[in-house]
Design a protein around this motif. Structure first.
Motif, PDB file in Angstrom:
ATOM      1  N   SER A 353       0.003   0.076   0.096  1.00 42.48           N
ATOM      2  CA  SER A 353      -0.937  -0.037   1.214  1.00 42.48           C
ATOM      3  C   SER A 353      -0.910   1.227   2.072  1.00 42.48           C
ATOM      4  O   SER A 353      -1.948   1.686   2.547  1.00 42.48           O
ATOM      5  N   THR A 389      -2.473  -4.212   5.609  1.00 40.38           N
ATOM      6  CA  THR A 389      -1.394  -4.020   6.568  1.00 40.38           C
ATOM      7  C   THR A 389      -0.149  -3.503   5.837  1.00 40.38           C
ATOM      8  O   THR A 389      -0.018  -3.696   4.633  1.00 40.38           O
ATOM      9  N   THR A 398       1.349  -7.341   1.465  1.00 39.59           N
ATOM     10  CA  THR A 398      -0.021  -7.554   1.001  1.00 39.59           C
ATOM     11  C   THR A 398      -0.053  -8.849   0.200  1.00 39.59           C
ATOM     12  O   THR A 398       0.781  -9.071  -0.665  1.00 39.59           O
ATOM     13  N   ASP A 423      -6.082  -2.415  -3.263  1.00 39.22           N
ATOM     14  CA  ASP A 423      -4.675  -2.702  -2.967  1.00 39.22           C
ATOM     15  C   ASP A 423      -4.301  -4.014  -3.651  1.00 39.22           C
ATOM     16  O   ASP A 423      -5.151  -4.892  -3.836  1.00 39.22           O
TER      17      ASP A 423
HETATM   18 MG   LIG Z   1       0.924  -3.686   0.644  1.00 41.37          MG
END
Ligand SMILES: [Mg+2]
Ligand SMILES: Nc1nc2c(ncn2[C@@H]2O[C@H](COP(=O)(O)OP(=O)(O)OP(=O)(O)O)[C@@H](O)[C@H]2O)c(=O)[nH]1
Length: 725
Positions: A353, A389, A398, A423
């Motif tokens: 991320s 985030t 995530t 992601d």
């Molecule tokens: Mg992540």
């Protein structure tokens, strides 16, 4: 406590913007006094060209101590460019959150300078950017600042769950907890959607969803719990989720939390429901005992932990959470259908991320969160990043596949091209079966719909340190996901994260060393050796090491744009989840079957329908034979039960009518009950069983038929009597 009306202090000589803030605030306070209860101090404008003013104002902000309060500082960057700063102080004088609002489209604000001086006055606390709509009109600029500052204050006061007093929580890290809390929950709504208000301590093995042992209470999790139990028919599970919600509110000392009687009442109801649904086991009884005592002594933390254990026993898989995650993944699948994507893979915490944030132009600074090194996001400009985030914690951050579209000219490349970055959660089951299952399904749904995929594997310093164990684990999952990985390996790229400066040029040598010293069983792991050789090959010239603070994203984006891709991903990727998650899914399906049988016996058709809906949805999602078999078996069971009730009912009635014995109230009540059950099953019949299954009108039809027969019989007897005469 001071009178709120007096708390807007005209502390300093003000410029127009301060006046406007105060006027707007006055207006809002009159309209919504409850939304602006806490003191709000508007300090004098800071001028960017006056060196000492910013620090001075930050010092003054500290000095306003009167319980909890907000500070607003207007900040003039240039004649046409203002920003607004909002700081919230807790009753103990600590900063709870700090953020700035910069709506100016072509902002030349020196964020580093702003941050640096802020950190001098408030060490360890980050002033974060609040995400707002950007534009270049000066007048609008001021309006947006005022509107957003006051909206932020209103939100903080209304979502009182943020105003945690942490009374019941041990705080092993002292002040750091505040910093973590700030970093995790403050500022941009963007960032705090799923951030923790409070972390529940680990009891057993860690998992991710709120139903698990170690989890966090977030605004989002509270909202989800509320939505879940409100959408459910009466049942133990509903009662448990409701109690989890109440206990979570209690734990974060939310003033809107209910009084203890309501918790107690729901708890008593749960005990009854568990008996009715035959779900009480010895273990559950013991847990109930514990909870009973803990509720009595207002030990909300332990009550919550034990309640979660009960939930896990009853529902090993949180179906609501699973469906929620799958829905989110489907949204992503929809946005990237037929597109060329770059898919980031890697272990939990490897930096997927963060890398995506970096490539999409976010700015970050290095700091510590509860003692752990972390790159905190201080400026996020791409709105697609709102669900992405990052965190330094071991639990997976995530939770579902998300996509971000990056326009090259937004990150300093003067071309009209764009690129889609995806992601994904770490491919382990540490985040709980819900994430693992949704992810397994999501990958197939998301990737299969794309035009092409370029997998980028993120390898952190740590995973090299553990002799690539992390990478090996990832390879097991990848080889299940891409059965013919050797044919696709050209499309793989590798990014190395978190490497200390002096280690960066040793990557190829490190991997080479591991490759030359593989154990026999490692050598026989074909997917792993294919990947290892490919990493060796692609790091020979130089490894792509990331420094998200000092690097610029353009070069890597260019390279990724040019690299080869996997075409026809629908032929390459397949559904795969871990063995453990597979077993949990099966266990849950079996529990659904038992639930449905027992609810059918009680004629609790609301619950039957609710469970059948879930089963059907699971079957549609996974297309697994065993789910379909269980679903069909449940339908047969219910149809048989309804038919048997019908038969029993009409047989009894026939007996009475044929023998012309008098019917008593009880007989009629029994017949009525059978008829009512069939009525209750109406929706189950319409949605699942099919119209051929017996329904309530059959009882009436049967009565009519029987009465007609009796009438006919009587008439015939009458005619016979007459003819005799
Ligand atoms: Mg992540
Ligand atoms: N110094 C440094 N820290 C990094 C780098 N990449 C990530 N981090 C830190 O590593 C931690 C984990 O990063 P994330 O980006 O959340 O990792 P992730 O792979 O997305 O993790 P999950 O979503 O949990 O699978 C955070 O504290 C980051 O700030 C990097 O290149 N350098």
């Amino acid at each position: 406590m001071s009178n709120p009306a007096e708390t807007v202090n005209w502390l300093y000589q003000h410029e127009n913007i301060e006046n406007d803030i105060l006027n707007k605030l006055k207006e809002l306070r009159q309209q919504y006094p409850e939304h602006f209860r806490k003191p709000i101090h508007v300090l004098a404008t800071v001028h960017d060209n006056m060196d000492a003013e910013w620090k001075q104002r930050l010092q003054q902000a500290k000095e306003q101590r009167n319980g909890e309060y907000f500070i607003i500082i207007p900040y003039k960057v240039s004649n046409i460019h203002w920003i607004g700063v909002l700081i919230k102080f807790k009753a103990d004088g600590q900063v709870e959150r700090a953020e700035f609002i910069d709506p100016f489209g072509t902002s030349n604000l020196d964020v580093n300078k702003l941050q640096k001086q802020f950190a001098d006055v408030y060490p360890g606390i980050i002033l974060q950017a609040r995400n707002v709509q950007k534009q270049d009109n000066r007048k609008k600029n001021a309006e947006l600042i005022i509107g957003n500052l006051l909206k932020a204050i209103e939100e903080y006061q209304l979502t009182n769950i943020n105003d945690s007093q942490d009374k019941t929580i041990e705080n092993p890290e002292g002040n750091n907890e505040n910093n973590q809390y700030l970093v995790q929950t403050s500022s941009m709504k963007l960032q705090n959607q799923s951030k923790s208000l409070i972390e529940i301590p680990q009891v057993e093995q860690q998992s991710g969803s709120w139903s698990d042992e170690k989890s966090v209470i977030t605004e989002e999790s509270l909202r989800n719990m509320q939505k879940d139990f409100r959408s459910m028919p009466s049942c133990s599970e509903k009662s448990i989720i409701c109690l989890l919600y109440y206990l979570s509110l209690k734990l974060i000392s939310n003033p809107i939390a209910l009084d203890n009687n309501i918790v107690q009442k729901e708890f008593e109801y749960l005990k009854e429901r568990l008996k009715i649904e035959e779900l009480e086991s010895k273990e559950i009884r013991n847990l109930l005992e514990e909870i009973s005592i803990n509720i009595k002594y207002e030990n909300w933390k332990h009550s919550l932990i034990s309640m979660k254990k009960i939930f896990k026993k009853i529902s090993p898989l949180n179906i609501h959470e699973l469906f929620r995650l799958i829905k989110k993944v489907n949204n992503t699948a929809h946005t990237i259908k037929n597109k060329d994507i770059i898919f980031f893979l890697g272990g939990t915490g490897s930096g997927k991320s963060t890398t995506i944030h970096f490539l999409a132009g976010s700015k970050m600074i290095e700091n510590k969160v509860t003692g752990l090194n972390h790159l905190s996001l201080v400026e996020i400009n791409n709105p697609d990043l709102k669900h992405i985030t990052t965190s330094p914690f071991a639990r997976s951050e995530t939770r579902y596949i998300t996509s971000v579209k990056v326009n090259f000219d937004d990150v300093g490349r003067f071309t009209r091209e764009s690129i889609i970055l995806c992601d994904s959660p770490g491919f382990e089951d540490t985040s709980g079966p819900e994430v693992d299952i949704a992810n397994g399904l999501g990958i197939v749904n998301v990737i299969k719909g794309c035009k092409s995929v370029k997998p980028v594997v993120i390898i952190s310093y740590k995973s090299i340190g553990d002799r690539l164990q992390g990478l090996k684990d990832l390879m097991y999952v990848l080889s299940a996901l891409i059965p013919g990985i050797q044919d696709q390996i050209e499309a793989f790229s590798y990014i190395f994260t978190k490497f200390p400066e002096k280690e960066r040029d040793t990557i190829h040598a490190l991997i080479n060393d591991i490759n030359e010293n593989l154990k026999e069983e490692e050598k026989s792991d074909r997917s792993f050796t294919i990947l290892l050789k490919d990493i060796l090959k692609k790091t020979r010239k130089c490894a792509r090491v990331l420094d998200p603070i000092n690097d610029k994203p353009g070069k890597i984006l260019d390279e990724l744009a040019k690299s080869p891709a996997i075409h026809h991903p629908e032929e390459v990727f397949q559904f795969s989840i871990t063995k453990k998650s597979k077993a949990i899914l099966r266990e849950q399906i079996t529990k659904h079957q038992l639930n449905i049988r027992s609810a059918t016996e009680r004629s609790d058709y609301d619950f039957v329908k609710y469970r059948l809906d879930q089963l059907k949805h699971l079957n549609d999602l996974f297309s697994q034979d065993y789910i379909e078999q269980i679903y069909n078996d449940c339908l047969r069971y219910i149809s048989r039960h309804l038919f048997e009730e019908y038969e029993k009912g009409i047989l009894a009635m026939k007996r009475y009518l044929m023998n012309q014995t008098s019917l008593n109230d009880e007989d009629i009540r029994q017949y009525q009950a059978c008829m009512d059950h069939a009525k209750l099953a109406k929706e189950v019949r319409e949605n699942h069983l099919g119209m051929e299954v017996v329904d309530s009108t059959a009882f009436i039809e049967n009565l009519n038929q029987q009465l007609n027969m009796i009438l006919k019989d009587l008439r015939e007897k009458d005619i016979a009597d007459m003819s005799i005469k």
